[in-house]
Design a protein around this motif. Structure first.
Motif, PDB file in Angstrom:
ATOM      1  N   GLY A  25     128.915 -54.789 -13.324  1.00 45.92           N
ATOM      2  CA  GLY A  25     128.124 -55.536 -12.218  1.00 45.92           C
ATOM      3  C   GLY A  25     128.680 -56.893 -11.763  1.00 45.92           C
ATOM      4  N   VAL A  26     129.186 -57.584 -12.822  1.00 47.74           N
ATOM      5  CA  VAL A  26     129.817 -58.828 -12.502  1.00 47.74           C
ATOM      6  C   VAL A  26     131.040 -58.602 -11.599  1.00 47.74           C
ATOM      7  N   LEU A  27     131.659 -57.636 -11.878  1.00 46.60           N
ATOM      8  CA  LEU A  27     132.832 -57.132 -11.200  1.00 46.60           C
ATOM      9  C   LEU A  27     132.626 -56.857  -9.734  1.00 46.60           C
ATOM     10  N   SER A  28     131.370 -56.271  -9.664  1.00 46.34           N
ATOM     11  CA  SER A  28     130.764 -56.084  -8.118  1.00 46.34           C
ATOM     12  C   SER A  28     130.625 -57.180  -7.546  1.00 46.34           C
ATOM     13  N   GLY A  29     129.898 -58.071  -8.124  1.00 47.35           N
ATOM     14  CA  GLY A  29     129.716 -59.455  -7.720  1.00 47.35           C
ATOM     15  C   GLY A  29     131.003 -60.205  -7.375  1.00 47.35           C
ATOM     16  N   LEU A  30     131.901 -60.028  -7.995  1.00 41.93           N
ATOM     17  CA  LEU A  30     133.145 -60.607  -7.673  1.00 41.93           C
ATOM     18  C   LEU A  30     133.736 -60.139  -6.527  1.00 41.93           C
ATOM     19  N   LEU A  31     133.920 -58.798  -6.303  1.00 39.14           N
ATOM     20  CA  LEU A  31     134.189 -58.142  -5.172  1.00 39.14           C
ATOM     21  C   LEU A  31     133.431 -58.534  -3.678  1.00 39.14           C
ATOM     22  N   PHE A  32     132.191 -58.503  -4.129  1.00 35.36           N
ATOM     23  CA  PHE A  32     131.354 -58.898  -3.002  1.00 35.36           C
ATOM     24  C   PHE A  32     131.680 -60.549  -2.485  1.00 35.36           C
ATOM     25  N   ALA A  33     131.963 -61.334  -3.329  1.00 38.00           N
ATOM     26  CA  ALA A  33     132.135 -62.600  -3.040  1.00 38.00           C
ATOM     27  C   ALA A  33     133.567 -62.873  -2.137  1.00 38.00           C
ATOM     28  N   MET A  34     134.727 -61.921  -2.726  1.00 40.68           N
ATOM     29  CA  MET A  34     135.818 -61.997  -2.102  1.00 40.68           C
ATOM     30  C   MET A  34     135.509 -61.223  -0.587  1.00 40.68           C
ATOM     31  N   LEU A  35     134.609 -60.310  -0.365  1.00 38.48           N
ATOM     32  CA  LEU A  35     134.173 -59.724   1.048  1.00 38.48           C
ATOM     33  C   LEU A  35     133.612 -60.631   1.949  1.00 38.48           C
ATOM     34  N   ALA A  36     132.787 -61.692   1.115  1.00 38.94           N
ATOM     35  CA  ALA A  36     132.117 -62.636   2.010  1.00 38.94           C
ATOM     36  C   ALA A  36     133.024 -63.666   2.511  1.00 38.94           C
ATOM     37  N   LEU A  37     133.994 -63.935   1.550  1.00 37.61           N
ATOM     38  CA  LEU A  37     134.853 -65.032   1.931  1.00 37.61           C
ATOM     39  C   LEU A  37     136.009 -64.339   3.146  1.00 37.61           C
ATOM     40  N   LEU A  38     136.440 -63.078   2.976  1.00 38.59           N
ATOM     41  CA  LEU A  38     137.282 -62.506   3.783  1.00 38.59           C
ATOM     42  C   LEU A  38     136.583 -62.561   5.058  1.00 38.59           C
ATOM     43  N   ASN A  39     135.391 -62.029   5.322  1.00 39.54           N
ATOM     44  CA  ASN A  39     134.496 -61.919   6.437  1.00 39.54           C
ATOM     45  C   ASN A  39     134.632 -63.214   7.216  1.00 39.54           C
ATOM     46  N   ARG A  40     134.146 -64.305   6.289  1.00 39.15           N
ATOM     47  CA  ARG A  40     134.158 -65.719   7.062  1.00 39.15           C
ATOM     48  C   ARG A  40     135.716 -66.105   7.759  1.00 39.15           C
ATOM     49  N   ALA A  41     136.670 -65.327   7.339  1.00 41.55           N
ATOM     50  CA  ALA A  41     138.132 -65.835   8.013  1.00 41.55           C
ATOM     51  C   ALA A  41     138.328 -64.804   9.158  1.00 41.55           C
ATOM     52  N   VAL A  42     137.869 -63.465   9.067  1.00 41.05           N
ATOM     53  CA  VAL A  42     138.180 -62.563  10.051  1.00 41.05           C
ATOM     54  C   VAL A  42     137.260 -61.917  10.766  1.00 41.05           C
ATOM     55  N   THR A  43     136.088 -62.055  10.696  1.00 39.81           N
ATOM     56  CA  THR A  43     135.041 -61.614  11.621  1.00 39.81           C
ATOM     57  C   THR A  43     134.300 -62.868  12.626  1.00 39.81           C
ATOM     58  N   ARG A  44     134.830 -63.838  12.509  1.00 40.48           N
ATOM     59  CA  ARG A  44     134.331 -64.906  13.494  1.00 40.48           C
ATOM     60  C   ARG A  44     134.553 -64.485  15.043  1.00 40.48           C
ATOM     61  N   GLY A  45     133.470 -64.496  15.809  1.00 42.41           N
ATOM     62  CA  GLY A  45     133.564 -63.874  17.110  1.00 42.41           C
ATOM     63  C   GLY A  45     133.443 -62.379  17.282  1.00 42.41           C
ATOM     64  N   ILE A  46     133.232 -61.558  16.163  1.00 40.22           N
ATOM     65  CA  ILE A  46     132.704 -60.234  16.159  1.00 40.22           C
ATOM     66  C   ILE A  46     131.470 -59.779  16.006  1.00 40.22           C
TER      67      ILE A  46
END
Length: 298
Positions: free
Chosen positions: A152-173
């Motif tokens: 579950g903690v690993l799932s949380g880590l991957l979700f945090a990485m996803l949130a930060l990646l989305n912050r960088a690449v999904t702007r304007g989409i």
């Protein structure tokens, strides 16, 4: 949409996200297939939502396309580890392990975006760590509950990485379109390992998997996007901190997963840290001394 309607929509969205573990446990299929089927039904739901809302198709550069695919892989990994945690330790422990993601977000933001990590944020990370220690029934990984918590903690880590990646690449989409791309990436990657077993899936599993994809992903994400047009991000974040509460409550009701006193106290600490983190003001975006600023794609 009025503010009242937006608040109702975001609470329904949080409830649906909280039911993910419940439907995952009800399904008899393996976590890998659950992840694949959830993404498949989510693609259908998100594509329908995009058509109904009349989202225009904007051009996406190959860099952003690669970022969306990478986001899909992180999302798939997050779901896979979460459902492994559910099957191993139950819905409550899996959900609380995942709820640690704000701590990872705070730490990773300081490293990846060169943002100053304030003392109060380090205190929140410590609060989450203490909460997780209380949730874990034993420090031994031989215990299924502890092993499930780690997933579950690993799932949380991957979700945090996803949130930060989305912050960088999904702007304007458009968020629905970005989610559609990411879920489609999951389907295409996992299809070779799952298509042969489609005919062996129990009939009831299709119902639970459809619920996961349509309600807990497509509809919940649409509610989240719609409410953001009326509510600010901090308000929605606080409401979404209730997701573990909904998950634990339904697991207690449906599966008799009664949490002990230590687990309730530790879970309250994790949820409290999540609420406080969502209410903090934006940190100073200036780079820390000796660190150059990181260029971000516009």
């Amino acid at each position: 949409m009025t503010r009242r309607q937006a608040l109702i929509a975001i609470h329904i969205g949080a409830l649906m996200f909280g039911l993910s573990g419940v439907f995952g446990k009800l399904a008899e299929s393996a976590p890998l297939f659950i992840t694949f089927a959830r993404a498949l039904f989510a693609v259908l739901a998100l594509a329908s939502a995009a058509a109904l809302i009349d989202i225009r198709s904007e051009a996406i550069s190959w860099k952003r396309g690669a970022g969306l695919v990478a986001g899909g892989l992180l999302l798939g990994g997050h779901w896979l580890t979460f459902f492994i945690a559910v099957k191993t330790a139950g819905v409550g422990i899996a959900t609380l392990g995942f709820a640690s993601f704000p701590a990872f977000t705070i730490l990773l933001e300081g490293v990846l975006f060169r943002e100053r990590t304030r003392p109060v944020e380090f205190a929140l990370v410590g609060l989450v760590c203490v909460g997780l220690a209380l949730v874990a029934p034993t420090p031994s990984v031989q215990s299924e509950a502890t092993l499930g918590l780690l997933y579950g903690v690993l799932s949380g880590l991957l979700f945090a990485m996803l949130a930060l990646l989305n912050r960088a690449v999904t702007r304007g989409i458009n968020p629905i379109r970005a989610a559609l791309w990411q879920n489609l990436a999951i389907v295409l990657v996992l299809l070779p390992w799952n298509w042969q077993g489609l005919g062996e899936v129990p009939a009831m599993d299709w119902l639970w998997l459809a619920m996961l994809g349509v309600l807990c992903t497509g509809l919940a994400h649409s509610f989240f996007v719609a409410s953001l047009r009326v509510l600010n991000a901090r308000t929605t974040s606080v409401i979404f901190a209730l997701e573990p509460v909904y998950g634990i409550a339904f697991a207690w009701w449906l599966f008799a997963e009664r949490p002990g006193g230590a687990m309730l106290f530790g879970g309250a600490m994790i949820i409290l840290a999540s609420v406080i983190a969502s209410r903090l003001k934006e940190p100073d975006a200036r780079p820390a001394p000796g660190r150059p600023p990181v260029a971000q794609e516009p």
